[in-house]
Scaffold this active site. Structure first.
Site, PDB file in Angstrom:
ATOM      1  N   CYS A 211       0.857  -1.198   0.000  1.00  0.00           N
ATOM      2  CA  CYS A 211       0.000   0.000   0.000  1.00  0.00           C
ATOM      3  C   CYS A 211       0.892   1.247   0.000  1.00  0.00           C
ATOM      4  O   CYS A 211       2.109   1.157   0.048  1.00  0.00           O
ATOM      5  CB  CYS A 211      -0.882   0.029   1.228  1.00  0.00           C
TER       6      CYS A 211
HETATM    7  N1  GLN Z   1      -1.000  -6.704   4.104  1.00  0.00           N
HETATM    8  C1  GLN Z   1      -1.867  -5.554   4.065  1.00  0.00           C
HETATM    9  C2  GLN Z   1      -3.157  -5.820   3.335  1.00  0.00           C
HETATM   10  O1  GLN Z   1      -3.383  -6.857   2.799  1.00  0.00           O
HETATM   11  C3  GLN Z   1      -1.169  -4.358   3.472  1.00  0.00           C
HETATM   12  C4  GLN Z   1      -0.851  -4.597   2.062  1.00  0.00           C
HETATM   13  C5  GLN Z   1       0.064  -3.600   1.459  1.00  0.00           C
HETATM   14  O2  GLN Z   1       0.852  -2.911   2.105  1.00  0.00           O
HETATM   15  N2  GLN Z   1      -0.003  -3.610   0.188  1.00  0.00           N
HETATM   16  O3  GLN Z   1      -3.955  -4.940   3.297  1.00  0.00           O
END
Ligand code: GLN
Length: 230
Positions: A2
């Site tokens: 994210c």
């Molecule tokens: N693991 C977290 C999720 O699935 C954050 C994912 C991310 O940082 N892309 O939302």
């Protein structure tokens, strides 16, 4: 991974912070520049802000670029302290608004950019979702956000594959860790802005090195190396 953003300083609108910058979270939702894992952040988004001492959130499981209601209201929502994120769900994680950052315990807003094996996390209650980030947030709240750096180093030792870029704010303090992904800071007279990547070409942006803790409060910012436990 994210992308996330935190602001502590003079009141600014959510539109000014999230939607209007040329490389802001809105653009990062479909064209991030520094993202190493994933191409899009289309699995939801969240904008949290402090209304006095009260954290308030607007979260969604849909792409930020499609949200005309948020775009309409965001210019009218201003705060001195903001935590926002766009999400690219880790494989196997639910796509639901309650899995989108920021998470809260009623005092703090917290975003996680990364992935963690939840089996290594200390047992905790009150996670908002079965998503790894929600369980991690509950673990941080239970330990106390003031111990964020120690907890990240412990989890990083227990799960060497973990990526643990965390951003947390309580209205008067903004904390962030780098552990496996990018983070940049723009510290000006107006306040402190932390973001997974710079949102414009301002020459004052600095990159935070990996495995560091940023701690901003009362106009002061410290950047310290996290202890790496082996
Ligand atoms: N693991 C977290 C999720 O699935 C954050 C994912 C991310 O940082 N892309 O939302």
């Amino acid at each position: 991974m994210c992308r996330h953003l935190g602001w502590l300083g003079r009141p600014r609108s959510l539109a000014e912070l999230i939607l209007e910058p040329p490389g802001g979270l809105l653009v990062q939702s479909y064209a991030p520049r520094r993202q190493q894992h994933g191409l899009l952040n289309a699995d939801g988004w969240g904008a949290g802000f402090f209304d006095g001492a009260v954290p308030r959130r607007w979260r969604s499981a849909s792409p930020l670029w499609g949200d005309a209601s948020f775009a309409s209201v965001a210019p009218a929502l201003s705060s001195h302290c903001v935590v926002a994120a766009v999400r690219s769900a880790t494989v196997g994680m639910p796509i639901e608004a309650s899995a989108a950052a920021p998470f809260t315990d009623g005092n703090w807003l917290l975003s996680h950019n990364g992935v963690v094996n939840t089996a290594v996390l200390p047992t905790c209650s009150g996670a908002e979702s079965v998503c790894d980030s929600a369980i991690l947030a509950a673990s941080v709240f239970e330990r106390g956000v003031g111990s964020l750096g120690e907890l990240v180093a412990e989890i990083g030792a227990a799960d060497p594959q973990a990526r643990l870029n965390i951003l947390a704010a309580n209205g008067s303090r903004l904390l962030a860790t780098t552990w496996g992904d990018t983070l940049s800071m723009l510290h000006s007279a107006d306040g402190v802005l932390l973001a997974s990547e710079p949102y414009d070409d301002d020459p004052r942006w600095v990159d935070i090195p990996d495995r560091h803790l940023v701690d901003a409060h009362d106009g002061e910012v410290s950047v310290t190396a996290l202890e790496v436990i082996r």
